[in-house]
Design an enzyme around this catalytic site. Sequence first.
Site, PDB file in Angstrom:
ATOM      1  N   ASP A   1      -0.218  -3.701   6.415  1.00 47.43           N
ATOM      2  CA  ASP A   1      -0.861  -3.177   7.632  1.00 47.43           C
ATOM      3  C   ASP A   1      -2.329  -3.598   7.711  1.00 47.43           C
ATOM      4  OD1 ASP A   1       1.499  -1.919   8.228  1.00 47.43           O
ATOM      5  OD2 ASP A   1       0.797   0.108   7.770  1.00 47.43           O
TER       6      ASP A   1
ATOM      7  N   HIS B   1       1.478   3.933   1.904  1.00 51.11           N
ATOM      8  CA  HIS B   1       2.021   4.710   3.025  1.00 51.11           C
ATOM      9  C   HIS B   1       3.548   4.783   2.976  1.00 51.11           C
ATOM     10  CE1 HIS B   1      -1.876   4.179   5.598  1.00 51.11           C
ATOM     11  NE2 HIS B   1      -1.949   5.194   4.752  1.00 51.11           N
TER      12      HIS B   1
ATOM     13  N   ASP C   1       5.918   4.664   5.104  1.00 53.34           N
ATOM     14  CA  ASP C   1       6.769   3.686   5.804  1.00 53.34           C
ATOM     15  C   ASP C   1       6.804   2.344   5.077  1.00 53.34           C
ATOM     16  OD1 ASP C   1       4.016   3.451   6.698  1.00 53.34           O
ATOM     17  OD2 ASP C   1       4.703   2.111   8.294  1.00 53.34           O
ATOM     18  N   HIS C   2       6.112   2.239   3.929  1.00 49.13           N
ATOM     19  CA  HIS C   2       6.133   1.019   3.119  1.00 49.13           C
ATOM     20  C   HIS C   2       6.754   1.248   1.738  1.00 49.13           C
ATOM     21  CE1 HIS C   2       3.470  -1.233   5.950  1.00 49.13           C
ATOM     22  NE2 HIS C   2       3.314  -0.002   6.357  1.00 49.13           N
TER      23      HIS C   2
ATOM     24  N   HIS D   1       4.589  -4.481  11.145  1.00 48.79           N
ATOM     25  CA  HIS D   1       4.945  -3.732  12.363  1.00 48.79           C
ATOM     26  C   HIS D   1       5.050  -4.654  13.560  1.00 48.79           C
ATOM     27  CE1 HIS D   1       4.412   0.461  10.889  1.00 48.79           C
ATOM     28  NE2 HIS D   1       3.551  -0.106  10.054  1.00 48.79           N
TER      29      HIS D   1
ATOM     30  N   HIS E   1      -7.444  -0.636   5.511  1.00 47.03           N
ATOM     31  CA  HIS E   1      -6.398   0.269   6.012  1.00 47.03           C
ATOM     32  C   HIS E   1      -6.189   1.389   5.002  1.00 47.03           C
ATOM     33  CE1 HIS E   1      -2.726   1.512   8.079  1.00 47.03           C
ATOM     34  NE2 HIS E   1      -2.048   1.374   6.959  1.00 47.03           N
TER      35      HIS E   1
ATOM     36  N   HIS F   1       0.850  -1.200   0.000  1.00 46.40           N
ATOM     37  CA  HIS F   1       0.000   0.000   0.000  1.00 46.40           C
ATOM     38  C   HIS F   1       0.876   1.238   0.000  1.00 46.40           C
ATOM     39  CE1 HIS F   1       0.710  -0.463   4.320  1.00 46.40           C
ATOM     40  NE2 HIS F   1       0.220   0.744   4.549  1.00 46.40           N
TER      41      HIS F   1
HETATM   42 FE    FE Z   1       2.751   0.854   8.210  1.00 48.70          FE
HETATM   43 ZN    ZN Z   2       0.084   1.753   6.537  1.00 51.27          ZN
END
Ligand code: FE
Ligand code: ZN
Length: 259
Positions: free
Chosen positions: A133, A56, A58-59, A171, A112, A54
């Site tokens: 996530d 985001h 942090d990905h 995570h 998410h 996805h």
């Molecule tokens: Fe994340």
């Molecule tokens: Zn995420």
Amino acid sequence: MSLIVLPVPAFSDNYLWLLHNGRHAAVVDPGDAAPIQAALDRLGVSLAAILVTHHHGDHVGGLPALLARHRVPVFGPAGEDIRGVDHRLCEGDEVNIAELDARFRVLDVPGHTRGHIAYVGQARAQGLLFCGDTLFACGCGRLFEGTPSQMQASLAKLAALPGDTRVYCAHEYTLANIRFAEAVEPENAALAARKARDSARRDQGEPTVPSTIADELATNPFLRWESPAVKASVERRAGRALSEPATIFACLREWKNTF
Ligand code: FE
Ligand code: ZN
């Protein structure tokens, strides 16, 4: 296929996943390029593909720097605009990474984010799930873009995978998730056993992931809408009777948001 799957810790609690066979590698959700590059160098393996779940940061934050050094295909969700993704996938599509003799099928798991996808593969007759996530160890992702019924349907898809499927989530939230799960289901013996096991892992500085779908079915309240104890607990909290899995899920998710 003979595949080794390693967590590459990043930021405060992310796991970027690196799969390799001693010569080639693929990474899932490279939020940061530096620790991935360091792992590739240390292992002496060459990057063959990148998979993302996805949009985001942090990905996907490591994509530009990785693509500046490696000319590799980047697989990602058809429903999200992610710079660097050149193979846009949705449910039913397959990812074939010839260098690793690895194949993954794609599931749509919105909730998410709107276009979130998951990858299901096999190694040594055991299933592997990279779920970003969506499903966490003993928890699930927040609903940023989707509805509770979308997320509940996404989690139901993951819950239907074989019990020994390894769950590689993105995570390390497990102990906090277990504290919430205990509030929902204080009498769950499997949950108590999981708390002991996963607390010991954290005390040793080890990841609590991967877990398995069987672990999640036994302990994760967000997959346990059919458990009478979970239902009763959520109904107490809501002050009314609830019957639909999506409604039970929605109340649980709201409860967790303020826990
Ligand atoms: Fe994340
Ligand atoms: Zn995420």
